[in-house]
Design a protein around this motif. Sequence first.
Motif, PDB file in Angstrom:
ATOM      1  N   TYR A  22     110.999  48.297-120.236  1.00 37.78           N
ATOM      2  CA  TYR A  22     110.665  46.958-119.767  1.00 37.78           C
ATOM      3  C   TYR A  22     109.265  46.621-120.275  1.00 37.78           C
ATOM      4  N   ARG A  23     108.904  45.357-120.188  1.00 39.55           N
ATOM      5  CA  ARG A  23     107.528  44.981-120.468  1.00 39.55           C
ATOM      6  C   ARG A  23     107.121  43.831-119.554  1.00 39.55           C
ATOM      7  N   GLN A  24     105.817  43.759-119.330  1.00 41.43           N
ATOM      8  CA  GLN A  24     105.280  42.683-118.513  1.00 41.43           C
ATOM      9  C   GLN A  24     104.014  42.163-119.167  1.00 41.43           C
ATOM     10  N   GLN A  36     106.783  37.569-115.656  1.00 41.35           N
ATOM     11  CA  GLN A  36     107.596  38.546-114.945  1.00 41.35           C
ATOM     12  C   GLN A  36     107.967  39.707-115.869  1.00 41.35           C
ATOM     13  N   ARG A  37     108.228  40.848-115.258  1.00 36.76           N
ATOM     14  CA  ARG A  37     108.690  42.001-116.030  1.00 36.76           C
ATOM     15  C   ARG A  37     110.072  41.688-116.594  1.00 36.76           C
ATOM     16  N   GLU A  38     110.274  42.047-117.858  1.00 33.41           N
ATOM     17  CA  GLU A  38     111.553  41.781-118.510  1.00 33.41           C
ATOM     18  C   GLU A  38     112.092  43.034-119.183  1.00 33.41           C
ATOM     19  N   ALA A  47     101.900  43.340-124.101  1.00 36.85           N
ATOM     20  CA  ALA A  47     102.349  43.538-122.723  1.00 36.85           C
ATOM     21  C   ALA A  47     102.092  44.982-122.322  1.00 36.85           C
ATOM     22  N   TYR A  78     104.113  48.090-121.258  1.00 36.92           N
ATOM     23  CA  TYR A  78     105.490  48.557-121.410  1.00 36.92           C
ATOM     24  C   TYR A  78     105.763  49.691-120.425  1.00 36.92           C
ATOM     25  N   TYR A  79     106.859  49.548-119.709  1.00 40.22           N
ATOM     26  CA  TYR A  79     107.261  50.532-118.701  1.00 40.22           C
ATOM     27  C   TYR A  79     108.626  51.117-119.079  1.00 40.22           C
ATOM     28  N   TRP A 138     110.395  55.179-112.364  1.00 41.00           N
ATOM     29  CA  TRP A 138     109.594  54.379-113.285  1.00 41.00           C
ATOM     30  C   TRP A 138     108.423  55.192-113.837  1.00 41.00           C
ATOM     31  N   GLY A 173     103.515  52.972-117.252  1.00 40.29           N
ATOM     32  CA  GLY A 173     103.169  51.846-118.113  1.00 40.29           C
ATOM     33  C   GLY A 173     102.167  52.224-119.182  1.00 40.29           C
TER      34      GLY A 173
END
Length: 120
Positions: A36-38, A43-45, A90, A92-93, A110, A113
């Motif tokens: 994911y990235r924010q 919002q996180r996507e 961003a 990244y997670y 999770w 990041g």
Amino acid sequence: VQLQASGGGLVQPGESLRLSCAASGSIFSINDMRWYRQAPGKQRELVASITGGGRTNYADAVKGRFTISRDNAKNTVYLQMDGLKPEDTAVYYCNADIRRHYSTRTTVYWGQGTLVTVSS
């Protein structure tokens, strides 16, 4: 169980980075793994995902530029990012669906990041 993400940094537009996320701990199995990235103020996507069997899926914004892969022996997922753009900037997670030893449940874990900055 812990997920440790690494590989972020500052790059110029058009350059590449490779993110890694290693899972450790009392792991029986790992199903889907994801990145994911924010971005700031957004919002996180979901960026990309990969199943235990290697089937992949990508967000439209990164198709053709990013490649997700995994090494099941190392409990690690990777994100190869080519042709980076400023809009890819961003945190990244990574996350993963993990079943621990002696458990019948699958839990989503999770990583912490890692920051990717694309700027000239």
